[in-house]
Design a protein around this motif. Structure first.
Motif, PDB file in Angstrom:
ATOM      1  N   THR A 322       0.823  -1.214   0.000  1.00  0.00           N
ATOM      2  CA  THR A 322       0.000   0.000   0.000  1.00  0.00           C
ATOM      3  C   THR A 322       0.857   1.264   0.000  1.00  0.00           C
ATOM      4  OG1 THR A 322      -0.154  -0.178   2.416  1.00  0.00           O
ATOM      5  CG2 THR A 322      -2.017  -1.005   1.130  1.00  0.00           C
ATOM      6  N   VAL A 354      -4.839  -4.354  -5.548  1.00  0.00           N
ATOM      7  CA  VAL A 354      -5.100  -3.028  -4.982  1.00  0.00           C
ATOM      8  C   VAL A 354      -3.920  -2.099  -5.235  1.00  0.00           C
ATOM      9  CG1 VAL A 354      -5.414  -1.784  -2.812  1.00  0.00           C
ATOM     10  CG2 VAL A 354      -6.735  -3.854  -3.256  1.00  0.00           C
ATOM     11  N   HIS A 358      -4.911   1.179  -7.170  1.00  0.00           N
ATOM     12  CA  HIS A 358      -5.190   2.315  -6.291  1.00  0.00           C
ATOM     13  C   HIS A 358      -3.968   3.008  -5.693  1.00  0.00           C
ATOM     14  CE1 HIS A 358      -9.229   0.586  -6.378  1.00  0.00           C
ATOM     15  NE2 HIS A 358      -9.690   1.674  -5.774  1.00  0.00           N
ATOM     16  N   LEU A 386      -5.866   5.621  -1.719  1.00  0.00           N
ATOM     17  CA  LEU A 386      -6.480   4.699  -0.769  1.00  0.00           C
ATOM     18  C   LEU A 386      -6.246   5.195   0.654  1.00  0.00           C
ATOM     19  CD1 LEU A 386      -3.848   3.062   0.554  1.00  0.00           C
ATOM     20  CD2 LEU A 386      -3.965   1.849  -1.618  1.00  0.00           C
ATOM     21  N   VAL A 446      -7.834  -1.889   3.868  1.00  0.00           N
ATOM     22  CA  VAL A 446      -7.509  -0.931   2.812  1.00  0.00           C
ATOM     23  C   VAL A 446      -8.831  -0.443   2.238  1.00  0.00           C
ATOM     24  CG1 VAL A 446      -6.250  -0.493   0.691  1.00  0.00           C
ATOM     25  CG2 VAL A 446      -5.434  -2.264   2.275  1.00  0.00           C
ATOM     26  N   TYR A 447      -9.081   0.866   2.345  1.00  0.00           N
ATOM     27  CA  TYR A 447     -10.295   1.490   1.817  1.00  0.00           C
ATOM     28  C   TYR A 447      -9.982   2.217   0.510  1.00  0.00           C
ATOM     29  CZ  TYR A 447     -12.335   1.162   6.575  1.00  0.00           C
ATOM     30  OH  TYR A 447     -12.843   0.734   7.783  1.00  0.00           O
ATOM     31  N   GLY A 448     -10.954   2.211  -0.402  1.00  0.00           N
ATOM     32  CA  GLY A 448     -10.809   2.966  -1.635  1.00  0.00           C
ATOM     33  C   GLY A 448     -12.120   3.087  -2.368  1.00  0.00           C
TER      34      GLY A 448
END
Length: 449
Positions: A322, A354, A358, A386, A446-448
Motif C-alpha cells: 500500500t 489493490v 489504487h 487509498l 484498505v479502503y478505496g
C-alpha cells in the motif's frame, strides 16, 4: 512502479522437484502472475556455477556466458548424459521463459554476481601473495576468460571494500575485467532478453561499475531498452544512501536498493510484542527518504529460520503493497506458505491488485499512535489513492480521521487480521474529508473508491 516477484528461493529446484527444469516450471506460472497483477520477475543467477560438491544456486559463478549450453567442466552425468544445463535448465529454456514473460507483459531481471567467482580450472602463482591460488578460468564458452591479474590482489591496485566467502575477488579496475562485465551485461540485455539486474553483494565492489552498466545505451529488436537495476546493499540507511548517491548522481538510468532498514522494522512489527506503530511513521528507511529508489520486501532467499518473519506476515505485506516504493513478493510466501489466497480479501493476490489499481501518489500519515496507524495514498492519474488502517492491538480499533477524499464512499478493498474477520463496513467522508475508519485485531483494512 508495479510489483516484483522474486521467482526463486534457496534450493528451490530440489525442494520443488524441478531440478534442471526450473525455467520451464516458472513458465507455467506466468499467466497466473500476470492475472494477479505482477509486473516483473527476478530470476536467480543464470550463468554456469562452479557447482563444487553438487549443484548450487549460481552465486559461485564460473562461466558468465554459459547459461546451460556447454557440458559442465566436471563432466557430471545426468541420466547417463554429460551435464549441460544449469540447475535451472538450458539456455534455450531460459530464452523461452523470457519470451513468454514478455508476452505476459512481465519484465525479467537477472541476478548479477560481480564480486566473486569460483571453480577455477587451475592454480596460478600470485607474485604479490607469493603463493598459488585457484584463479585460472578457461570456461567452455571461451568468453570472459580470467587469470590471476583479474583478482585482488593484482597489479591493478584497487581499494576493494570486501571479499566474499573466500572466493576469488574480482579486480574491477583491471580493464579486462571491467570490459568483460560491461560486455556481459550488454549481451544479457540485448541478446538474451533481460530487462535489468539485481546486483548481488554491492558492498563488495566499487559502485562505479554499476554506474558504468547503467550509463550505457541498449537496444533490442531495434528499440531502446530502459534498464532497471537494484542493489543488494545489506546495510543501514546512511550506508545505502551513500551507495545510491555514488551510482545515481551520474547514472542515465537510476538504480534502486532493497530497503533492508524497512524490512527489519517490519519484522519487529510482526514478531515483537509491544511494537509501537509510531515507528512506522519515522524516517531512516528508503520508502520515506527516497521512495523512488526503494525496493521494499518482507523476506528473501537469504533469510531462514527465525531470521524470517515468523508471525502475522500479512501485516508486513499489507504495508509494502500500500505504501510507496517498488514492492517485491517472495515466491515461498506466495506459493509455498499459502499467502497468495487467490480470490480472498486477506491474501497477497488481493493486495497486489489493490496496489496496481489504487496505490498511486504521495503518502500522508493521517493518524498514528502506539496501536493504530492510518495512512493515505493521495492518488495519481488512473490510481485514485487509498486509506490504509493498521491495528496492532488485541481488539478492534477505529478512529475518525481527515482524508483527501471529500463526499466519497470508501469501500473495503482488502482486509485481514486475527480470527474470522467479517467484511468491514464502507465509510463515507463529509465535505472536508472526515470519516470513521476501523481495523480488526492485529489486522488491516484498505479502503478505496
Amino acid at each position: 512502479m508495479g510489483v516484483l516477484m522474486q521467482a526463486f528461493y534457496w534450493d528451490c529446484p530440489r525442494e520443488e522437484a524441478q531440478e534442471y527444469t526450473w525455467w520451464k516450471f516458472l513458465a507455467t506460472k506466468l499467466g497466473g502472475l500476470e492475472q494477479a497483477g505482477f509486473t516483473a520477475l527476478w530470476l536467480p543467477p543464470a550463468g554456469k556455477a562452479a557447482n563444487i560438491g553438487g549443484m548450487s544456486m549460481g552465486y559461485d559463478v564460473y562461466d558468465y556466458y554459459d547459461l546451460g549450453k556447454y557440458p559442465q567442466k566436471a563432466l557430471r552425468k545426468v541420466n547417463g548424459v554429460d551435464e549441460v544445463k544449469t540447475w535451472f535448465g538450458s539456455e534455450e529454456e531460459l530464452r523461452a521463459l523470457i519470451r513468454a514473460a514478455h508476452g505476459c507483459s512481465l519484465k525479467v531481471y537477472a541476478d548479477l554476481v560481480l564480486n566473486h567467482n569460483n571453480g577455477a580450472d587451475q592454480q596460478e602463482f600470485n607474485p604479490i601473495l607469493q603463493n598459488y591460488r585457484w584463479t585460472k578460468f578457461t570456461p567452455q564458452s571461451n568468453r570472459f576468460t580470467r587469470d590471476w591479474t583479474c583478482f585482488n590482489p593484482s597489479p591493478y591496485t584497487e581499494n576493494d571494500p570486501a571479499a566474499f566467502g573466500g572466493m576469488p575477488d574480482l579486480c574491477h579496475i583491471n580493464p579486462r575485467v571491467s570490459t568483460g562485465i560491461l560486455n556481459h551485461a550488454k549481451w544479457m540485455i540485448e541478446e538474451i532478453g533481460f530487462d535489468g539486474f539485481r546486483y548481488d553483494f554491492v558492498k563488495g565492489f566499487g559502485a562505479w561499475i554499476v554506474r558504468a552498466i547503467h550509463d550505457r545505451q541498449y537496444t533490442r529488436g531495434g528499440q531502446p531498452v530502459s534498464l532497471f537495476g537494484v542493489g543488494e546493499c545489506w546495510a543501514g540507511d546512511d550506508f545505502i544512501d551513500s551507495w545510491l548517491d555514488s551510482v545515481n548522481n551520474w547514472a542515465v538510468h537510476r538504480v534502486g536498493a532493497f530497503d533492508f532498514p524497512l524490512r527489519y522494522r517490519l519484522k519487529d512489527l510482526c514478531d515483537t510484542y509491544g511494537f509501537s506503530l509510531r515507528t512506522l511513521a519515522d524516517g531512516g528507511v528508503l520508502i520515506k527518504d527516497r521512495p523512488h529508489e526503494a525496493v521494499s520486501f518482507v523476506d528473501n532467499h537469504d533469510f531462514s529460520g527465525n531470521d524470517c518473519v515468523v508471525n502475522d506476515k500479512m501485516l508486513a505485506y499489507a504495508y509494502i503493497l500500500t505504501h510507496e516504493g517498488y514492492p517485491c513478493v517472495f515466491w515461498k510466501d506466495y506459493f509455498n506458505y499459502g499467502l497468495a489466497r487467490p480470490g480472498e480479501p486477506d491474501g497477497i493476490e488481493r493486495l497486489v491488485k489493490v496496489h496496481e489499481s489504487h496505490a498511486g501518489g504521495g503518502t500522508a500519515i493521517r493518524y498514528v499512535d502506539d496501536l493504530l496507524y492510518v495512512m493515505e495514498r493521495t492518488g495519481i492519474a488512473s490510481q485514485p489513492g487509498l486509506l490504509f488502517v493498521l491495528n496492532n492491538s488485541g481488539g478492534s480499533l477505529g478512529r475518525r480521521v481527515q482524508s483527501g477524499f471529500g463526499n466519497t464512499t470508501l469501500k473495503p478493498l482488502a482486509w485481514g487480521g486475527k480470527g474470522a474477520i467479517p467484511q468491514p463496513a464502507a465509510t463515507t467522508t463529509d465535505s472536508d474529508g472526515w470519516c470513521q475508519v476501523e481495523a480488526p485485531p492485529r489486522g488491516y483494512v484498505v479502503y478505496g473508491v
